[in-house]
Enzyme design. Structure first.
Site, PDB file in Angstrom:
ATOM      1  N   HIS A  77       5.756  -1.021   0.231  1.00  0.00           N
ATOM      2  CA  HIS A  77       5.577  -2.071   1.235  1.00  0.00           C
ATOM      3  C   HIS A  77       4.091  -2.147   1.652  1.00  0.00           C
ATOM      4  CE1 HIS A  77       6.842  -4.034   5.212  1.00  0.00           C
ATOM      5  NE2 HIS A  77       5.611  -3.623   5.465  1.00  0.00           N
ATOM      6  N   GLU A  78       3.506  -0.989   1.955  1.00  0.00           N
ATOM      7  CA  GLU A  78       2.094  -0.946   2.361  1.00  0.00           C
ATOM      8  C   GLU A  78       1.169  -1.314   1.206  1.00  0.00           C
ATOM      9  OE1 GLU A  78       1.296  -0.815   5.380  1.00  0.00           O
ATOM     10  OE2 GLU A  78       3.285  -0.232   6.078  1.00  0.00           O
ATOM     11  N   HIS A  88       0.833  -5.030   1.075  1.00  0.00           N
ATOM     12  CA  HIS A  88      -0.188  -5.508   2.012  1.00  0.00           C
ATOM     13  C   HIS A  88      -1.586  -5.273   1.423  1.00  0.00           C
ATOM     14  CE1 HIS A  88       2.426  -6.296   5.374  1.00  0.00           C
ATOM     15  NE2 HIS A  88       2.827  -5.049   5.505  1.00  0.00           N
ATOM     16  N   ASP A 123       4.573  -6.849  11.321  1.00  0.00           N
ATOM     17  CA  ASP A 123       4.101  -7.892  10.398  1.00  0.00           C
ATOM     18  C   ASP A 123       4.450  -9.282  10.913  1.00  0.00           C
ATOM     19  OD1 ASP A 123       3.187  -5.942   8.690  1.00  0.00           O
ATOM     20  OD2 ASP A 123       5.066  -5.841   7.570  1.00  0.00           O
TER      21      ASP A 123
HETATM   22 ZN   LIG Z   1       4.197  -4.201   6.852  1.00  0.00          ZN
END
Ligand SMILES: [Zn+2]
Length: 352
Positions: free
Chosen positions: A64-65, A68, A157
């Site tokens: 997930h990171e 980003h 987010d």
């Molecule tokens: Zn996030």
């Protein structure tokens, strides 16, 4: 933060905070005592599956990171590191993206989590009961991560996605205020709802409420400092000391002038910095020349004020001398920045 480096990927250090190990143990326990589809209680290989699921959870938080981070890099922002810690993960950017870029960077993480959820949703129909049990649990967890992060409140987010969208129609300041007020309102609603339904919601709501305020403060400071240079915000009337004075003399001065640190100047040139921490517990007749730090972080008056603030955050130094050549012309402290914000706040309210 006490953390150690696990590995490096596409030029980004991936670090693990020590608190993660405690969380891993708690997660294994939760997976082990909960029944399907939130845990493996009573199923075959329950303990092994609980351990695999806990470790996998952090792998999916990492992905997930990473989502980003990859988009940040593509848009030209430098990603310093990814830290995995107690509440999940965080990708540390040197500079926060703004406007539509912020939207793209923020939405990628939840999209990655949705993608992982989708894969395990299909795997949960497997004929292999161990794989299908694991996938049923893991699908739900990633779905929860995606949905939770999309709650439109800072520092999640969703709050950033909302601000990105608003920035198309409003100036940055206004976009931040609307997004953070929305987040606060949502947190209050969630907190009250949680009191009757599930106390976890109330605890999360408190975090969201506090996060919303922090983000607003940070963004206001950024807009304010964007227009200013180090020379505009520095204090020019600096209390400097000579390297020949003694610890006793410095302590006397500190009591009178009430500053915690002083630039040390000899023949008009900045040669060091001395703080009361450097002299604490030292004999009174020692010259500060032997105690001052000579490794100086300095700035010139023409650099943007925001860069000074970033430098303070990165180095943890709260007092930065401003120099022209070797001459000391001013000093900027963290307190200066906070006062500046308060002044701006009062003037803004006064204008309404
Ligand atoms: Zn996030």
């Amino acid at each position: 933060m006490p953390s150690f480096r696990l590995f490096r990927v596409i030029g980004i250090d991936v670090k693990v905070h020590y608190s993660l190990f405690i969380v891993l143990l708690i997660l294994v326990w939760i997976f082990y005592i909960q029944e399907l589809p939130y845990g493996f209680r009573g199923t075959e290989y329950a303990l092994s599956l609980s351990i695999v699921a806990s470790v996998s959870l952090f792998i999916s938080v990492f992905l997930h990171e990473l989502g980003h981070s990859i988009v940040s890099k593509k848009l030209g922002y430098n990603v310093k590191e990814i830290i995995l810690f107690i509440f999940g993960g965080v990708a540390v950017l040197e500079e926060q993206p703004r406007g539509m870029k912020e939207l793209f960077v923020s939405i990628t993480g939840p999209l990655v989590s949705f993608a992982i959820a989708a894969i395990f949703y299909f795997l949960s129909f497997s004929d292999n009961s161990v794989l299908s049990n694991f996938s049923a649990v893991f699908f739900r967890i990633n779905l929860i991560i995606a949905l939770f992060n999309l709650i439109p409140a800072f520092p999640l987010d969703g709050g950033r996605v909302l601000r990105g969208l608003l920035s198309r129609y409003f100036p940055p300041d206004r976009a931040t205020s609307i997004a953070s007020e929305t987040g606060k309102a949502l947190a209050i609603f969630m907190g009250i709802f949680g009191l009757f339904y599930n106390l976890w919601l109330t605890i999360i709501a408190i975090f969201i409420y506090l996060g919303a305020g922090e983000e607003e403060k940070m963004s206001k400071l950024e807009t304010l400092l964007d227009k200013l240079k180090a020379g505009d915000i520095m204090t020019s009337d600096v209390k400097a000391v000579h390297p020949g004075i003694t610890v006793g003399e410095l302590m006397e001065l500190a009591f009178k002038s009430k500053h915690l640190g002083y630039p040390v100047v000899e023949n008009g040139e900045l040669v060091g910095m001395i703080t009361i921490h450097d002299v604490a517990g030292k004999p009174e007749n020692v010259a500060i020349r032997d105690l001052m730090s000579r490794n100086l972080v300095t700035v010139t008056p023409d650099i943007p004020a925001m860069d000074v603030f970033r430098l303070m955050n990165e180095t943890g130094i709260g007092r930065i001398p401003v120099v022209e050549g070797k001459n000391l012309v001013g000093i900027i402290t963290k307190t200066d920045l906070i006062r500046l914000m308060q002044i701006q706040e009062v003037l803004r309210v006064g204008r309404k």
